[in-house]
Design a protein around this motif. Sequence first.
Motif, PDB file in Angstrom:
ATOM      1  N   GLN A 135       0.871  -1.450   0.065  1.00 52.57           N
ATOM      2  CA  GLN A 135       0.091  -0.121  -0.009  1.00 52.57           C
ATOM      3  C   GLN A 135       0.995   1.117  -0.297  1.00 52.57           C
ATOM      4  N   ASN A 136       1.948   1.204   0.675  1.00 61.43           N
ATOM      5  CA  ASN A 136       3.022   2.350   0.625  1.00 61.43           C
ATOM      6  C   ASN A 136       3.485   2.751  -0.804  1.00 61.43           C
ATOM      7  N   VAL A 137       3.696   1.495  -1.404  1.00 64.80           N
ATOM      8  CA  VAL A 137       4.269   1.858  -2.565  1.00 64.80           C
ATOM      9  C   VAL A 137       3.149   2.304  -3.424  1.00 64.80           C
ATOM     10  N   VAL A 138       1.965   1.917  -3.715  1.00 61.16           N
ATOM     11  CA  VAL A 138       0.892   2.284  -4.227  1.00 61.16           C
ATOM     12  C   VAL A 138       0.484   3.757  -3.966  1.00 61.16           C
ATOM     13  N   ASP A 139       0.504   4.167  -2.790  1.00 65.23           N
ATOM     14  CA  ASP A 139       0.032   5.356  -2.316  1.00 65.23           C
ATOM     15  C   ASP A 139       1.155   6.532  -3.036  1.00 65.23           C
ATOM     16  N   HIS A 140       2.209   6.116  -3.004  1.00 65.17           N
ATOM     17  CA  HIS A 140       3.191   7.048  -3.474  1.00 65.17           C
ATOM     18  C   HIS A 140       3.486   6.686  -4.841  1.00 65.17           C
ATOM     19  N   GLU A 141       2.541   6.154  -6.044  1.00 63.30           N
ATOM     20  CA  GLU A 141       2.503   6.050  -7.046  1.00 63.30           C
ATOM     21  C   GLU A 141       4.059   5.473  -7.786  1.00 63.30           C
ATOM     22  N   TYR A 142       4.440   4.321  -7.046  1.00 60.44           N
ATOM     23  CA  TYR A 142       5.664   3.686  -7.393  1.00 60.44           C
ATOM     24  C   TYR A 142       6.610   4.611  -7.602  1.00 60.44           C
ATOM     25  N   GLY A 143       6.735   5.788  -7.053  1.00 61.82           N
ATOM     26  CA  GLY A 143       7.891   6.673  -7.223  1.00 61.82           C
ATOM     27  C   GLY A 143       7.870   7.240  -8.622  1.00 61.82           C
ATOM     28  N   LEU A 144       6.821   7.101  -9.517  1.00 59.78           N
ATOM     29  CA  LEU A 144       6.919   7.715 -10.915  1.00 59.78           C
ATOM     30  C   LEU A 144       6.353   9.117 -11.077  1.00 59.78           C
ATOM     31  N   TYR A 145       6.406   9.831  -9.961  1.00 61.60           N
ATOM     32  CA  TYR A 145       6.132  11.138 -10.092  1.00 61.60           C
ATOM     33  C   TYR A 145       7.233  11.966 -10.439  1.00 61.60           C
ATOM     34  N   THR A 146       8.562  11.490 -10.614  1.00 66.31           N
ATOM     35  CA  THR A 146       9.575  12.156 -11.222  1.00 66.31           C
ATOM     36  C   THR A 146       9.633  12.558 -12.591  1.00 66.31           C
ATOM     37  N   GLN A 147      10.263  13.423 -13.031  1.00 68.97           N
ATOM     38  CA  GLN A 147      10.394  13.903 -14.338  1.00 68.97           C
ATOM     39  C   GLN A 147      10.997  12.705 -15.330  1.00 68.97           C
ATOM     40  N   LEU A 148      12.065  12.300 -14.582  1.00 67.63           N
ATOM     41  CA  LEU A 148      12.613  11.201 -15.502  1.00 67.63           C
ATOM     42  C   LEU A 148      11.495  10.046 -15.791  1.00 67.63           C
ATOM     43  N   ALA A 149      10.816   9.550 -14.736  1.00 64.75           N
ATOM     44  CA  ALA A 149       9.763   8.678 -14.869  1.00 64.75           C
ATOM     45  C   ALA A 149       8.783   9.036 -16.158  1.00 64.75           C
ATOM     46  N   LYS A 150       8.391  10.352 -16.047  1.00 58.51           N
ATOM     47  CA  LYS A 150       7.582  10.678 -16.922  1.00 58.51           C
ATOM     48  C   LYS A 150       7.868  10.802 -18.315  1.00 58.51           C
ATOM     49  N   ASN A 151       9.153  11.038 -18.554  1.00 61.59           N
ATOM     50  CA  ASN A 151       9.722  11.594 -19.750  1.00 61.59           C
ATOM     51  C   ASN A 151      10.068  10.037 -20.353  1.00 61.59           C
ATOM     52  N   ALA A 152      10.264   8.937 -19.370  1.00 66.67           N
ATOM     53  CA  ALA A 152      10.662   7.592 -20.263  1.00 66.67           C
ATOM     54  C   ALA A 152       9.334   7.251 -20.332  1.00 66.67           C
ATOM     55  N   ARG A 153       8.229   7.269 -19.887  1.00 68.78           N
ATOM     56  CA  ARG A 153       6.865   6.921 -20.357  1.00 68.78           C
ATOM     57  C   ARG A 153       6.327   7.558 -21.386  1.00 68.78           C
ATOM     58  N   GLU A 154       6.793   8.553 -21.621  1.00 68.71           N
ATOM     59  CA  GLU A 154       6.226   9.428 -22.953  1.00 68.71           C
ATOM     60  C   GLU A 154       7.096   9.217 -24.165  1.00 68.71           C
ATOM     61  N   LYS A 155       8.530   8.840 -23.786  1.00 71.38           N
ATOM     62  CA  LYS A 155       9.409   8.775 -24.988  1.00 71.38           C
ATOM     63  C   LYS A 155       9.913   7.400 -25.119  1.00 71.38           C
ATOM     64  N   ALA A 156       9.748   6.574 -25.988  1.00 69.04           N
ATOM     65  CA  ALA A 156      10.247   5.159 -25.981  1.00 69.04           C
ATOM     66  C   ALA A 156      11.743   5.219 -25.927  1.00 69.04           C
ATOM     67  N   GLY A 157      12.599   4.564 -25.276  1.00 68.13           N
ATOM     68  CA  GLY A 157      13.995   4.495 -25.367  1.00 68.13           C
ATOM     69  C   GLY A 157      14.618   5.478 -24.478  1.00 68.13           C
ATOM     70  N   TYR A 158      13.851   6.562 -23.721  1.00 67.75           N
ATOM     71  CA  TYR A 158      14.564   7.748 -23.347  1.00 67.75           C
ATOM     72  C   TYR A 158      15.811   7.260 -22.162  1.00 67.75           C
ATOM     73  N   LEU A 159      15.459   6.413 -21.470  1.00 68.30           N
ATOM     74  CA  LEU A 159      16.274   6.039 -20.402  1.00 68.30           C
ATOM     75  C   LEU A 159      17.684   5.492 -20.916  1.00 68.30           C
ATOM     76  N   SER A 160      17.747   4.868 -22.248  1.00 61.47           N
ATOM     77  CA  SER A 160      18.986   4.642 -22.798  1.00 61.47           C
ATOM     78  C   SER A 160      19.956   5.708 -22.829  1.00 61.47           C
ATOM     79  N   GLY A 161      19.367   6.938 -22.688  1.00 56.76           N
ATOM     80  CA  GLY A 161      20.344   8.136 -22.810  1.00 56.76           C
ATOM     81  C   GLY A 161      20.691   8.761 -21.538  1.00 56.76           C
TER      82      GLY A 161
END
Length: 531
Positions: A467-493
């Motif tokens: 529940q702690n993980v779910v409540d905090h959105e799996y930590g996916l509120y960071t801009q890095l995570a948002k960029n990764a989810r919007e642009k395929a292959g982003y994290l390779s750079g």
Amino acid sequence: MSEKEKTVFEGEREIPVYTECDLLVVGGGAAGHSAAVAAARAGCKNIVLMERYGYMGGDVTGGYVIMVPRLSFYNKQYVRGLQEEWFTRMESIPGAVLGPSGDEIGCEDPALVNAWKNIHDCFSTNAKLPERLVRSVYFEPNQLKIEMDKMLLEHKDSIHVMCHSWGTRPIMDGDTIKGVYFESKEGRKAVLAKIVIDATGDGDIFRQTGCPYFGLADKLTRCATTALVWRIGGCNWDLFCEWKKTNHAAAVALQEGFSKVCGFRAAPLPGPTNDVCWINNWHPERDCSNLKDATETEMETRDTMRNALEYLRKACPVAFRNAFLYDIAPQLGTRCSYRLDGEYVITPNDFAFPQEHEDVIAWHSTISFINDNCPIEIPYRAILPKKTENLLCPGRHISADEIGIDYVNLIPQCVGTGQAAGVAAAVAIADGTTAHKVNIKKVQDILARDQDVPLPRNPYTDPSYMQNVVDHEYGLYTQLAKNAREKAGYLSGVRQFGANQGEIVDSDSKSVKGGGDAQLNPNLIKATPQH
């Protein structure tokens, strides 16, 4: 060496069998020691633990990696088990451990957070404010050497320890490992085993079995650096931190000047006592399995120590006036060389796109700016070779790609995967099956029920952890995570410790990034990397 190396033939000879066992663990570092102890506690009665040095702990006690980071996420500690046991066993020893307690993690009280600001990584450094306390622990390596021995001696009827024994080559029957040859002062001998755990950290055994593996990590990662840690006594860490707060420009100059004097990036870090600090360093683009790189790292670091110490005395006399060389780590600081190409390969996408693994064996918060250090699931397949049978490969050579390895080969992951490997081996041996066919549900239940290892979706783990993980959105509120989810292959750079300078570097724009969260917390930029 010339391009075409000379070779000699080693004649066939009979090799004496030193002993036979059910489980052979090669390497007594954080992963191997944990594997042996966990296997014994899971009921395995005939274990051999083979270690090339005269003590247990590897990088932890010999390489002086004397801090384990990010064991918690908000108010829950996900990395427990044998990792936490190290500290609970030593907490009554004066000067042995330092870090926020389990009761304090997640605390947002500004006064208490400020009290830990002098101790690196004991408070949250990225993404969401307000800042909170984190379970990161500093420890005295020599006390841990003693404690790790005690843990083995508690199982002396089950674990036979072989120090000063270097595992050199697997004994194979087709694709099945049957034991290991080793070298010692007694000469070359062999140990036969039903299951072997390669906990050497550099794939010393699995590389010779025929299973696939990877080479050196990406050259811009922390894992592509080596180190030789040394310690300074007679300092005053609290005064040093207060001096930095009131002399910001001078502190920045000291950081740059210190690395310049050393000739490579280096930085003082706190220890469990106020009067001793340790000097971590990062020699770039070096391979700890390469003889030349390893030799040059040790000799170049020692060659600079006196000048580096004198620089600190002159640059910050209030903290280092009476400082002296306390000691030098007895072994090389090894970060990464060869990696397993296992049944599952961990990548940075595992942090931006959370995976649920049926064979999860560790649920670890790690140092990852992608998901604000939210725990990810590490599957059993990440320590399981694709081809070789009855071999498990936990530790810093875990199966991960050239960038992902930076996130998952720190000490906590070595302990966690080692503990799981030991339990898996014990279950396979007891059930008369193989490492590939082990009853993973039974392994998970032993870990969660009997060995204090939280696992997601397991009936023996408190649901509040998920529940702690779910409540905090799996930590996916960071801009890095948002960029990764919007642009395929982003994290390779993206390199978390870009160019070994402690910065996030986006190779698409060639610019330093704060993960998009620098406006929330300036500590995100130039955060000192661990290990």
